[in-house]
Design a protein around this motif. Structure first.
Motif, PDB file in Angstrom:
ATOM      1  N   ASN A  88       0.848  -1.196   0.000  1.00  0.00           N
ATOM      2  CA  ASN A  88       0.000   0.000   0.000  1.00  0.00           C
ATOM      3  C   ASN A  88       0.892   1.259   0.000  1.00  0.00           C
ATOM      4  N   VAL A  89       1.760   1.342  -1.003  1.00  0.00           N
ATOM      5  CA  VAL A  89       2.700   2.446  -1.104  1.00  0.00           C
ATOM      6  C   VAL A  89       2.039   3.614  -1.840  1.00  0.00           C
ATOM      7  N   LYS A  90       2.266   4.830  -1.350  1.00  0.00           N
ATOM      8  CA  LYS A  90       1.766   6.041  -2.001  1.00  0.00           C
ATOM      9  C   LYS A  90       2.962   6.831  -2.540  1.00  0.00           C
ATOM     10  N   TYR A  91       3.022   6.977  -3.847  1.00  0.00           N
ATOM     11  CA  TYR A  91       4.127   7.718  -4.442  1.00  0.00           C
ATOM     12  C   TYR A  91       3.867   9.221  -4.283  1.00  0.00           C
ATOM     13  N   PRO A  92       4.834   9.999  -3.792  1.00  0.00           N
ATOM     14  CA  PRO A  92       4.586  11.420  -3.468  1.00  0.00           C
ATOM     15  C   PRO A  92       4.689  12.350  -4.671  1.00  0.00           C
ATOM     16  N   LEU A  93       4.037  12.029  -5.769  1.00  0.00           N
ATOM     17  CA  LEU A  93       4.100  12.887  -6.950  1.00  0.00           C
ATOM     18  C   LEU A  93       3.388  14.211  -6.704  1.00  0.00           C
ATOM     19  N   LEU A  94       2.160  14.147  -6.191  1.00  0.00           N
ATOM     20  CA  LEU A  94       1.390  15.356  -5.919  1.00  0.00           C
ATOM     21  C   LEU A  94       2.017  16.158  -4.780  1.00  0.00           C
ATOM     22  N   SER A  95       2.487  15.479  -3.742  1.00  0.00           N
ATOM     23  CA  SER A  95       3.109  16.165  -2.604  1.00  0.00           C
ATOM     24  C   SER A  95       4.369  16.907  -3.029  1.00  0.00           C
ATOM     25  N   THR A  96       5.176  16.259  -3.866  1.00  0.00           N
ATOM     26  CA  THR A  96       6.412  16.893  -4.345  1.00  0.00           C
ATOM     27  C   THR A  96       6.110  18.132  -5.176  1.00  0.00           C
ATOM     28  N   ALA A  97       5.097  18.030  -6.043  1.00  0.00           N
ATOM     29  CA  ALA A  97       4.725  19.174  -6.880  1.00  0.00           C
ATOM     30  C   ALA A  97       4.281  20.352  -6.014  1.00  0.00           C
ATOM     31  N   ALA A  98       3.495  20.065  -4.971  1.00  0.00           N
ATOM     32  CA  ALA A  98       3.013  21.142  -4.091  1.00  0.00           C
ATOM     33  C   ALA A  98       4.163  21.777  -3.316  1.00  0.00           C
ATOM     34  N   MET A  99       5.062  20.965  -2.790  1.00  0.00           N
ATOM     35  CA  MET A  99       6.194  21.504  -2.031  1.00  0.00           C
ATOM     36  C   MET A  99       7.137  22.308  -2.914  1.00  0.00           C
ATOM     37  N   GLN A 100       7.329  21.857  -4.168  1.00  0.00           N
ATOM     38  CA  GLN A 100       8.189  22.597  -5.077  1.00  0.00           C
ATOM     39  C   GLN A 100       7.589  23.960  -5.417  1.00  0.00           C
ATOM     40  N   PHE A 101       6.266  23.996  -5.633  1.00  0.00           N
ATOM     41  CA  PHE A 101       5.625  25.284  -5.918  1.00  0.00           C
ATOM     42  C   PHE A 101       5.746  26.220  -4.723  1.00  0.00           C
ATOM     43  N   ASN A 102       5.484  25.705  -3.526  1.00  0.00           N
ATOM     44  CA  ASN A 102       5.585  26.525  -2.324  1.00  0.00           C
ATOM     45  C   ASN A 102       7.005  27.044  -2.130  1.00  0.00           C
ATOM     46  N   ALA A 103       7.997  26.182  -2.375  1.00  0.00           N
ATOM     47  CA  ALA A 103       9.388  26.574  -2.164  1.00  0.00           C
ATOM     48  C   ALA A 103       9.811  27.687  -3.109  1.00  0.00           C
ATOM     49  N   ARG A 104       9.223  27.732  -4.300  1.00  0.00           N
ATOM     50  CA  ARG A 104       9.581  28.783  -5.253  1.00  0.00           C
ATOM     51  C   ARG A 104       8.741  30.034  -5.054  1.00  0.00           C
ATOM     52  N   ALA A 105       7.439  29.822  -4.819  1.00  0.00           N
ATOM     53  CA  ALA A 105       6.521  30.961  -4.774  1.00  0.00           C
ATOM     54  C   ALA A 105       6.670  31.766  -3.490  1.00  0.00           C
TER      55      ALA A 105
END
Length: 491
Positions: free
Chosen positions: A87-104
């Motif tokens: 039951n592994v969840k790949y953090p694709l959506l989480s990574t995208a959100a953190m990357q946007f926050n880190a830049r914005a």
């Protein structure tokens, strides 16, 4: 400008009931001036409108829950293909959100310099406009960072939630208790607007769900902010308010603050008001005007043309909704299906590896072996009462294959597609390009990869401009001259 000058004469076809309108605007709680029958009708209409607007976005609300679970990588118990399967969840959506926050976040809210910059319109021959613009920008930058509670923290949260959900709101108003302007974060599930509204300015109703305990409601009744009416026991809504189902003194009421239009002076023109009511009972607690002298517009003859409502809410959008709906979309909608597919493929590969490693099968009746669980230590040999040939014939393993290389390649393709969509390439997460890659090529790649975020930044800037305009308008009314002088230090 006084009310009479704004509205003009009351003779002929001009705006009627000016005196009563002025009284309504100046009233602390207009609901105290309305009879019970009319108040009940207002409450019933407000509740009906709220429930209808809520129904128009039911599908969006369900998607919102799915996006949140995916971003938080919530693991739910699995029973297929067997209990406690991978039951592994790949953090694709989480990574995208953190990357946007880190830049914005550092780009939009810099650590040094003025956050608010005021433009000069028209001729400025003596430079007075420019000097005033600098003073206003300096003071408002100080105000939002140091004098408005939690503004920067709320912006940090907003820039993390925005890429996932797609739409977040802020509510800007003057708080008379702390005597400061407030611009606080409002979660999209708590601000109900008809899904097909064109904009927040043109929406007929804007309803905010405000959880409020019995104690706080009683305080507002005692201070005469709310009408002193019997509301009964609160009915919790665990799905929306995330509270326990057990009733106690901390269980909140669902107070609805609805920004709508009412014809209280019965002149066949509905003016903008704020109607506050309790959701379960529909009883009105407060009615307040949502306009003042400066938002009433007349023609040269003094005839009323329109009343512009005072807006409290600012919408921050990520990507406009392709179906024309009010709520913008984020990576939750765009990356959700890809992320779910990647999760499925990862778990299938892990489950296939588990079957291949553990193995299993059938034991024939001719095998002379003590039944039950048998464990081996490394280097251990166990004697059996069967020949090697009998062992081979009586043990039949299940035909379990090794993890599929095709599925692995497909998973890699989906991850790559998701990263391209979210502009989360390896170069943006700190991985260096190839050794022979020219610097100009690297910079061009980064610039092209940032194009998606540049468009989103412009939408966030547009929303910030609207929010700062609301704060500026509040300052015109509630600004403390002594504090302003102390900050600017013009002497």
């Amino acid at each position: 400008m006084n009310m009479n000058e704004t509205l003009g004469s009351q003779e002929g076809p001009q705006y009627a009931a000016t005196d009563s309108l002025r009284a309504l605007v100046e009233s602390k709680n207009i609901a105290t001036t309305i009879d019970d029958e009319k108040l009940a009708k207002i409450g019933a209409d407000a509740k009906q409108g709220f429930e209808y607007d809520l129904s128009t976005r039911s599908e969006w609300e369900q998607n919102l829950k799915d996006w949140t679970k995916l971003a938080l990588q919530i693991r739910e118990e699995k029973s297929w293909p067997w209990p406690k399967a991978a039951n592994v969840k790949y953090p694709l959506l989480s990574t995208a959100a953190m990357q946007f926050n880190a830049r914005a976040y550092p780009s939009l809210i810099p650590s040094h310099g003025d956050i608010v910059k005021v433009s000069v319109m028209g001729k400025d021959t003596d430079g007075m406009k420019l000097e005033r613009a600098k003073r206003v920008g300096t003071y408002m930058s100080y105000q939002i960072l140091y004098d408005m509670p939690c503004w920067e923290e709320d912006m940090d949260k907003l820039l993390m939630m925005l890429p996932i959900i797609g739409t977040v709101f802020k509510k800007t108003y003057y708080n008379p208790i702390i005597k400061k302007n407030v611009s606080e974060l409002v979660l999209p599930e708590n601000l109900v607007i008809n899904y097909w509204a064109k904009s927040i300015e043109s929406a007929e109703r804007i309803s905010e769900i405000i959880p409020m305990s019995k104690r706080l409601v009683k305080e507002k009744m005692m201070s005469e902010t709310y009408l002193d009416v019997e509301l009964g026991d609160p009915v919790p809504d665990p799905e929306k308010l995330k509270v326990a189902t057990m009733l106690d003194d901390s269980t909140p009421y669902q107070i609805i603050e609805q920004h709508t239009y009412l014809d209280l002076d019965e002149d066949n023109y509905a003016e903008p008001y704020v109607v506050t009511f309790e959701r379960t009972s529909g009883k009105v607690l407060r009615i307040a005007a949502r306009f003042d002298d400066d938002t009433i517009y007349t023609n040269e003859d003094g005839d009323l043309q329109r009343i512009e409502p005072i807006q409290y809410y600012t919408k921050f959008g990520f990507i406009p909704n392709p179906d024309g709906g009010f709520y913008d979309v984020g990576f939750g909608l765009l990356l959700g299906p890809l992320n779910e597919s990647v999760n499925t493929l990862i778990n299938q590969l892990i489950d296939a590896g588990t079957l291949s490693n553990l193995q299993g099968g059938f034991l024939g009746k001719g095998l002379k072996l003590k039944m039950g669980e048998t464990r081996w230590q490394p280097g251990e040999w166990k004697p059996v009462n069967s020949t090697a040939d009998d062992l081979r014939k009586q043990i039949v393993p299940l035909p379990a294959k090794e993890p599929s290389n095709v599925l692995f390649q497909l998973m890699g393709s989906l991850i790559t597609s998701g990263k391209e969509l979210a502009s989360v390439a390896e170069i943006f997460v700190g991985k260096m390009p190839g050794q022979n890659t020219p610097a100009t090529t690297t910079m061009a790649t980064i610039e092209q990869g940032m194009k998606v975020f540049t468009a989103v930044y412009k939408r966030v800037y547009r929303a910030l401009r609207s929010e700062f305009k609301k704060i500026y308008d509040l300052n015109r009314v509630y600004l403390d001259p002594n504090k302003y002088a102390a900050v600017i230090d013009t002497e």
